[in-house]
Design an enzyme around this catalytic site. Sequence first.
Site, PDB file in Angstrom:
ATOM      1  N   GLU A 276      -5.181   4.990   5.873  1.00 15.31           N
ATOM      2  CA  GLU A 276      -4.486   4.881   3.777  1.00 15.31           C
ATOM      3  C   GLU A 276      -5.143   5.694   3.503  1.00 15.31           C
ATOM      4  O   GLU A 276      -4.372   6.319   1.937  1.00 15.31           O
ATOM      5  CB  GLU A 276      -5.365   3.431   3.364  1.00 15.31           C
ATOM      6  CG  GLU A 276      -4.658   2.034   3.839  1.00 15.31           C
ATOM      7  CD  GLU A 276      -5.246   1.125   3.080  1.00 15.31           C
ATOM      8  OE1 GLU A 276      -5.556   1.065   1.896  1.00 15.31           O
ATOM      9  OE2 GLU A 276      -5.592  -0.294   3.378  1.00 15.31           O
TER      10      GLU A 276
ATOM     11  N   SER B 224     -10.751   0.223   3.631  1.00 16.13           N
ATOM     12  CA  SER B 224     -10.252  -0.398   4.445  1.00 16.13           C
ATOM     13  C   SER B 224      -9.427   1.268   5.325  1.00 16.13           C
ATOM     14  O   SER B 224      -7.966   1.820   4.944  1.00 16.13           O
ATOM     15  CB  SER B 224      -8.982  -1.083   4.176  1.00 16.13           C
ATOM     16  OG  SER B 224      -9.464  -2.071   4.337  1.00 16.13           O
TER      17      SER B 224
ATOM     18  N   ARG C 180       0.823  -1.457   0.229  1.00 14.18           N
ATOM     19  CA  ARG C 180       0.019   0.358   0.189  1.00 14.18           C
ATOM     20  C   ARG C 180       0.848   1.390  -0.265  1.00 14.18           C
ATOM     21  O   ARG C 180       0.571   2.638   0.665  1.00 14.18           O
ATOM     22  CB  ARG C 180      -1.113   0.035   1.001  1.00 14.18           C
ATOM     23  CG  ARG C 180      -2.262  -0.681   1.121  1.00 14.18           C
ATOM     24  CD  ARG C 180      -2.518  -1.262   0.300  1.00 14.18           C
ATOM     25  NE  ARG C 180      -2.989  -3.040   0.000  1.00 14.18           N
ATOM     26  CZ  ARG C 180      -3.248  -3.323  -0.181  1.00 14.18           C
ATOM     27  NH1 ARG C 180      -2.028  -3.503  -1.339  1.00 14.18           N
ATOM     28  NH2 ARG C 180      -3.659  -4.933  -0.206  1.00 14.18           N
TER      29      ARG C 180
END
Length: 374
Positions: free
Chosen positions: A366, A245, A161
């Site tokens: 994130e 998420s 990520r």
Amino acid sequence: MSDTLSDLTTLRVGGPAGRLVPATTRELLVDTVREEWADGEHPLVLGGGSNTLAADDGFDGTVVQILTRGIERLESEPGRVRLRVEAGESWDGLVAYAVENGWSGVEALSGIPGSCGAAPIQNIGAYGQELESVLVSIDLLDRDLDELVTVPAADLGLGYRTSVLKRHGGSVPERDGVVVALELELSDDEGLSAPIAYPQLASALGVELGARLPIADVRATVLDLRASKGMVLDDADTDTWSAGSFFTNPIVSESFARSLPSDAPRWPLEDGQDGAVVIPLGEWDGSIPRPSLEHAARVKLSAAWLIERAGIRRGFRLPGSRAAISSKHTLALTNTGGATADEIAALARFVQARVASEFGVVLQPEPVFVGLSL
């Protein structure tokens, strides 16, 4: 077209934009961004708005919404399919297009919201696949060079990520620029999927790891799995009014992982991936330094497990708040209707604090923050 960020992001929060430019062509996108840079400005560039938490005060500047379209098939070797994809294309639309044509390599990434241009910034991944495995290069409007350049995937620092293009918690990226297009290489293998590499997906499909199935079957199953977790956008379901998420799964040293309860999920990883910040209990000051290779990693933990074991359940919300943990998935922070960015941020801080207090791990968010921070 609305110039309010709440209408341009999947969390549905955020105030007005000073100026909104819908960039429907590559030329308009490049020219607008370069003009802003020449004036010393840093425009906010949005794709699908699925990974953005924008402040209630909005953004007092130019918001460039990337709406470019185009998927071009390039020459490639037998059994391979090369595609050049404009940044404004829907990511899931691209996956659907690949599946319809029998091309594999991204089918497990079905249902991920947002645009194709955003995909390499955080190296999107799900159910055992990551963009890194199919990405050849990107066309990048590089701010330092002030020109459009082709950057090979190997030069993007792709990891879990992350990439050199990502703003970690609002920090300046290692390489500043705007993704204009992607080049991908998929497989053309008689409609069969890539080998199934994720246990939950294999179980849902009723096969062993490594099995290969019709691509359409894999896509349908992935969409069902994501929908069961509230991870497929649905205007009628506030559980999907989220950024997906909100926290990444922490990556920690093997020795630290052994200090956690024996039932804590963990997955061994290769050396060299960025790790989570691990702190002695009681010493967290609330700040989140950028992930660094100094925290060399061995094991990935489950952020959802840490959140739940810290006492935060599905559906949890702070008193009087309209922001809540999804009723379907602990990792998603949702807008139950009329929530503010401050309410989303307050809930995120609470989750961070609980997990840090209980386990000594600071969860890394994130989304990209615009005008606010945790």
